[in-house]
Write a protein that holds these residues in place. Sequence first.
Motif, PDB file in Angstrom:
ATOM      1  N   LEU A  78       1.043   4.222  -2.995  1.00 33.89           N
ATOM      2  CA  LEU A  78       0.761   5.877  -2.380  1.00 33.89           C
ATOM      3  C   LEU A  78       1.761   6.272  -2.805  1.00 33.89           C
ATOM      4  O   LEU A  78       1.758   7.568  -3.464  1.00 33.89           O
ATOM      5  CB  LEU A  78       0.683   5.867  -0.868  1.00 33.89           C
ATOM      6  CG  LEU A  78      -0.787   5.244  -0.433  1.00 33.89           C
ATOM      7  CD1 LEU A  78      -0.802   5.194   1.047  1.00 33.89           C
ATOM      8  CD2 LEU A  78      -1.803   6.190  -0.793  1.00 33.89           C
ATOM      9  N   ILE A  89      -6.093  -1.238  -2.636  1.00 31.31           N
ATOM     10  CA  ILE A  89      -5.913   0.142  -2.692  1.00 31.31           C
ATOM     11  C   ILE A  89      -6.230  -0.041  -4.241  1.00 31.31           C
ATOM     12  O   ILE A  89      -5.892  -0.654  -4.971  1.00 31.31           O
ATOM     13  CB  ILE A  89      -4.384   0.654  -2.508  1.00 31.31           C
ATOM     14  CG1 ILE A  89      -4.271   2.171  -2.996  1.00 31.31           C
ATOM     15  CG2 ILE A  89      -3.089  -0.118  -3.298  1.00 31.31           C
ATOM     16  CD1 ILE A  89      -3.037   2.725  -2.390  1.00 31.31           C
ATOM     17  N   ALA A 143      -7.476   8.251  -4.137  1.00 32.75           N
ATOM     18  CA  ALA A 143      -7.648   6.784  -3.884  1.00 32.75           C
ATOM     19  C   ALA A 143      -8.202   6.469  -3.088  1.00 32.75           C
ATOM     20  O   ALA A 143      -8.716   7.196  -2.302  1.00 32.75           O
ATOM     21  CB  ALA A 143      -5.893   6.523  -3.757  1.00 32.75           C
ATOM     22  N   LEU A 167      -8.344   3.297  -0.019  1.00 29.38           N
ATOM     23  CA  LEU A 167      -7.941   2.210   0.545  1.00 29.38           C
ATOM     24  C   LEU A 167      -8.739   1.472   1.581  1.00 29.38           C
ATOM     25  O   LEU A 167      -9.560   1.863   2.155  1.00 29.38           O
ATOM     26  CB  LEU A 167      -6.968   2.727   1.851  1.00 29.38           C
ATOM     27  CG  LEU A 167      -5.797   3.844   1.619  1.00 29.38           C
ATOM     28  CD1 LEU A 167      -5.004   4.254   2.749  1.00 29.38           C
ATOM     29  CD2 LEU A 167      -4.832   3.381   0.123  1.00 29.38           C
ATOM     30  N   VAL A 216       0.918  -1.180   0.025  1.00 29.72           N
ATOM     31  CA  VAL A 216       0.045   0.047   0.042  1.00 29.72           C
ATOM     32  C   VAL A 216       0.858   1.011  -0.089  1.00 29.72           C
ATOM     33  O   VAL A 216       0.573   2.172  -0.610  1.00 29.72           O
ATOM     34  CB  VAL A 216      -0.922   0.234   1.308  1.00 29.72           C
ATOM     35  CG1 VAL A 216      -1.552   1.431   1.295  1.00 29.72           C
ATOM     36  CG2 VAL A 216      -2.033  -1.076   1.046  1.00 29.72           C
ATOM     37  N   ARG A 249     -11.961   1.829   5.650  1.00 34.13           N
ATOM     38  CA  ARG A 249     -11.752   2.508   4.529  1.00 34.13           C
ATOM     39  C   ARG A 249     -11.657   3.887   4.694  1.00 34.13           C
ATOM     40  O   ARG A 249     -12.156   4.777   5.204  1.00 34.13           O
ATOM     41  CB  ARG A 249     -12.719   2.029   3.372  1.00 34.13           C
ATOM     42  CG  ARG A 249     -14.069   2.745   3.644  1.00 34.13           C
ATOM     43  CD  ARG A 249     -15.014   2.447   2.115  1.00 34.13           C
ATOM     44  NE  ARG A 249     -15.476   0.981   2.344  1.00 34.13           N
ATOM     45  CZ  ARG A 249     -15.303   0.049   1.569  1.00 34.13           C
ATOM     46  NH1 ARG A 249     -14.641   0.158   0.498  1.00 34.13           N
ATOM     47  NH2 ARG A 249     -16.017  -1.298   1.804  1.00 34.13           N
ATOM     48  N   TRP A 252      -5.669   5.651   8.407  1.00 34.89           N
ATOM     49  CA  TRP A 252      -6.484   4.307   8.081  1.00 34.89           C
ATOM     50  C   TRP A 252      -6.893   3.374   9.172  1.00 34.89           C
ATOM     51  O   TRP A 252      -8.201   2.777   9.338  1.00 34.89           O
ATOM     52  CB  TRP A 252      -5.677   3.657   6.949  1.00 34.89           C
ATOM     53  CG  TRP A 252      -6.411   2.657   6.507  1.00 34.89           C
ATOM     54  CD1 TRP A 252      -7.824   2.259   6.191  1.00 34.89           C
ATOM     55  CD2 TRP A 252      -5.577   1.566   5.462  1.00 34.89           C
ATOM     56  NE1 TRP A 252      -7.979   1.322   5.300  1.00 34.89           N
ATOM     57  CE2 TRP A 252      -6.744   0.745   4.829  1.00 34.89           C
ATOM     58  CE3 TRP A 252      -4.470   1.464   5.072  1.00 34.89           C
ATOM     59  CZ2 TRP A 252      -6.409  -0.348   3.983  1.00 34.89           C
ATOM     60  CZ3 TRP A 252      -4.043   0.306   4.345  1.00 34.89           C
ATOM     61  CH2 TRP A 252      -5.069  -0.510   3.524  1.00 34.89           C
TER      62      TRP A 252
END
Length: 244
Positions: A91, A191, A176, A178, A87, A214, A106
């Motif tokens: 990013l 992702i 984006a 997650l 992840v 999320r 997160w």
Amino acid sequence: MNRYSIKMRASNEDEGHISGAEKIILEEELEQYCSCLLRRALRHSKGKPDFINLKIEAVREEEILHLPALAVTTVNTANPEEGRGIVRDYLHRLGVIRVEEIMGFWRQSYAMRGAMLLDVDTLQRLEPDRERGIRATYMDMETEDSTIRWACAGKNHFHEALVLATKVVSHPNIVAELCISDDPDYVTGYIASKEFGYVRITTLKEMGSPQGGRVFLFRGNEQERGACIRYLQQERVLVHFREQ
């Protein structure tokens, strides 16, 4: 052609949220899908609900936005630490600067009912209700493969997540998404972004963990934020799906 939005939510006074699902279906499918979603609510691994809500609304064909499903990449990881590293890598590929702080936000989303909406640059939380969060709703897949479509009346994490991610990241102000599922028996997360599509990461938490949440990473001004929230919560979307 008459369509209906159907949403199911199941909860328990002791455990809180147990299960949720939604479909956008044809009128002649309504009775069958109601039965399927009720069975799903009653047989969830998180427990037996004491409250089940079914909400049914008519949807006009001209209201529906049609989107192609995101391209899918699967990354096999041996453990959650390796998964979170993937992840971070994605990013960085997006040019995100404050990656470690975003990973911390997160984890904070695990206790939320919906998603966290986070400014990707300032890290300001943007959801109007921080407990409820943002619920991306009114979406379903569109496919000619009836086997896939009817399978999704039951729980199919991949198909449902791909539909949701496709809707979310198609908005121009979403950088984006997650996600880790809060289902204890499902450890795969993802992702997603417009730039590289939907990236499934096979291990993002320990088996048996109920933690999941999320984050929607947003970039834009206040007016764009309001339009983005309306899109996520109100726009009717069908995602055109091919088996991948």
